[in-house]
Design a protein around this motif. Structure first.
Motif, PDB file in Angstrom:
ATOM      1  N   PHE A 126       0.817  -1.211   0.000  1.00 18.84           N
ATOM      2  CA  PHE A 126       0.000   0.000   0.000  1.00 18.84           C
ATOM      3  C   PHE A 126       0.857   1.269   0.000  1.00 18.84           C
ATOM      4  O   PHE A 126       0.396   2.345  -0.385  1.00 18.84           O
ATOM      5  N   PHE A 127       2.092   1.163   0.489  1.00 22.35           N
ATOM      6  CA  PHE A 127       2.921   2.349   0.669  1.00 22.35           C
ATOM      7  C   PHE A 127       3.630   2.774  -0.607  1.00 22.35           C
ATOM      8  O   PHE A 127       4.288   3.816  -0.626  1.00 22.35           O
ATOM      9  N   TRP A 128       3.540   1.951  -1.645  1.00 26.50           N
ATOM     10  CA  TRP A 128       4.252   2.210  -2.894  1.00 26.50           C
ATOM     11  C   TRP A 128       3.276   2.453  -4.031  1.00 26.50           C
ATOM     12  O   TRP A 128       2.198   1.858  -4.080  1.00 26.50           O
ATOM     13  N   GLY A 129       3.675   3.301  -4.968  1.00 24.60           N
ATOM     14  CA  GLY A 129       2.830   3.561  -6.121  1.00 24.60           C
ATOM     15  C   GLY A 129       2.741   2.359  -7.029  1.00 24.60           C
ATOM     16  O   GLY A 129       1.688   2.073  -7.601  1.00 24.60           O
ATOM     17  N   THR A 130       3.845   1.631  -7.167  1.00 25.50           N
ATOM     18  CA  THR A 130       3.891   0.405  -7.952  1.00 25.50           C
ATOM     19  C   THR A 130       4.644  -0.643  -7.143  1.00 25.50           C
ATOM     20  O   THR A 130       5.796  -0.399  -6.746  1.00 25.50           O
ATOM     21  N   TRP A 131       4.012  -1.777  -6.886  1.00 29.27           N
ATOM     22  CA  TRP A 131       4.647  -2.822  -6.086  1.00 29.27           C
ATOM     23  C   TRP A 131       5.389  -3.761  -7.028  1.00 29.27           C
ATOM     24  O   TRP A 131       4.842  -4.707  -7.556  1.00 29.27           O
ATOM     25  N   ASN A 132       6.675  -3.460  -7.247  1.00 29.67           N
ATOM     26  CA  ASN A 132       7.501  -4.231  -8.167  1.00 29.67           C
ATOM     27  C   ASN A 132       8.811  -4.615  -7.490  1.00 29.67           C
ATOM     28  O   ASN A 132       8.985  -4.403  -6.279  1.00 29.67           O
ATOM     29  N   GLU A 133       9.732  -5.173  -8.238  1.00 30.68           N
ATOM     30  CA  GLU A 133      10.990  -5.630  -7.652  1.00 30.68           C
ATOM     31  C   GLU A 133      11.793  -4.483  -7.045  1.00 30.68           C
ATOM     32  O   GLU A 133      12.434  -4.634  -6.010  1.00 30.68           O
ATOM     33  N   ARG A 134      11.768  -3.334  -7.694  1.00 29.86           N
ATOM     34  CA  ARG A 134      12.492  -2.183  -7.139  1.00 29.86           C
ATOM     35  C   ARG A 134      11.925  -1.784  -5.787  1.00 29.86           C
ATOM     36  O   ARG A 134      12.668  -1.506  -4.833  1.00 29.86           O
TER      37      ARG A 134
END
Length: 284
Positions: free
Chosen positions: A174-182
């Motif tokens: 929830f804290f990230w705009g895009t939940w990806n490897e980075r």
């Protein structure tokens, strides 16, 4: 190692990256190691980025008195660092909870602050999220594959059931705009997380009348210097409401809500973040 004495003699650590006028950066958490800030999207290319580990955090020593970790009290550590650096004035950046210390310092030492940057601040003098906004930001992610697990963890956390540390880990998307490897790589570095379970309560003890190590509390105080407030449009940790409150408080403030990013915009949009902050610092 770069060590200097805090206002009460506590040994505090800082690290410098790049050259030029100092930009002092305060981490959030509270209690996080400042190394998670990295270069803040490359700001060290044109500035001397000074990352401070607050007392009891990272490579700084734990104080004898935990009350001294209250964010209002830690403003005196920022002043001690400025004196140690030999800088007449500084540009100051605070991320998340660190924005509380940054605002307090700028209000108490206005003649020492050239400009102030507040990145996804938690509030003005306390945590000030808007629950309805946070619920809407999180609900907007319902189509993403990780959402059911994160939503279940959020419900358990609200009910006080389960291991809080594990539940917080599960709601991290929830804290990230895009939940990806980075995002995963930046989110879960155990070396950069506070190991002091008492830090959160000590830090936020400033948030109330009569609280804090100086007994003065920490009511919101306007800052006269130029202020840039940066929010992440998809920040499901604190939302944009606290940033909007901070921008409304400070008379010379500018609010920038970055699209598509969450609580650490310099990780998700390093070029955009660095350009925004760099332009502000040049014009301050």
């Amino acid at each position: 190692m770069t060590i200097f004495p805090g206002y009460d003699g506590t040994a505090l650590h800082y690290e410098q990256l790049g050259d030029g006028a100092p930009l002092v950066a305060l981490p959030g958490g509270p209690g996080a190691d400042a190394r998670y800030l990295g270069t803040l999207g490359g700001l060290d290319a044109h500035r001397r980025l000074v990352r401070l580990d607050p007392r009891g955090c990272g490579r700084s020593a734990a104080p004898a008195d935990r009350v001294s970790c209250a964010f209002a009290a830690q403003a005196a550590d920022v002043e001690a660092l400025r004196e140690h650096l030999g800088a007449d004035r500084i540009d100051l950046l605070g991320h998340s909870a660190g924005a509380l210390t940054a605002q307090r310092y700028a209000a108490e030492f206005p003649h020492r602050v050239r400009s102030l940057v507040l990145v996804t601040p938690v509030g003005r003098a306390a945590r000030e999220p808007d629950p309805a906004e946070l619920a809407a930001i999180r609900a907007a992610r319902a189509a993403e594959p990780w959402y059911p697990d994160a939503a279940e963890a959020e419900a358990l956390l609200a009910a006080g059931a389960g291991d809080p540390a594990e539940l917080v880990r599960r709601i991290t998307p929830f804290f990230w705009g895009t939940w990806n490897e980075r995002a995963r790589a930046a989110a879960f570095d155990p070396e950069l997380v506070s190991a002091a379970p008492w830090m959160r309560d000590a830090f936020y003890s400033s948030a109330g009348a009569g609280a804090g190590a100086d007994g003065a509390g920490a009511a919101p105080r306007p800052v006269a210097a130029p202020v840039l407030v940066v929010a992440g449009e998809r920040d499901g940790m604190i939302g944009t409401a606290p940033a909007r409150l901070a921008a409304a408080l400070h008379p010379a403030a500018r609010l920038a809500v970055l699209p598509g990013v969450g609580h650490r915009p310099w990780v998700e949009d390093p070029a955009g973040f660095a350009a925004l902050v760099g332009e502000f610092l040049e014009g301050a």
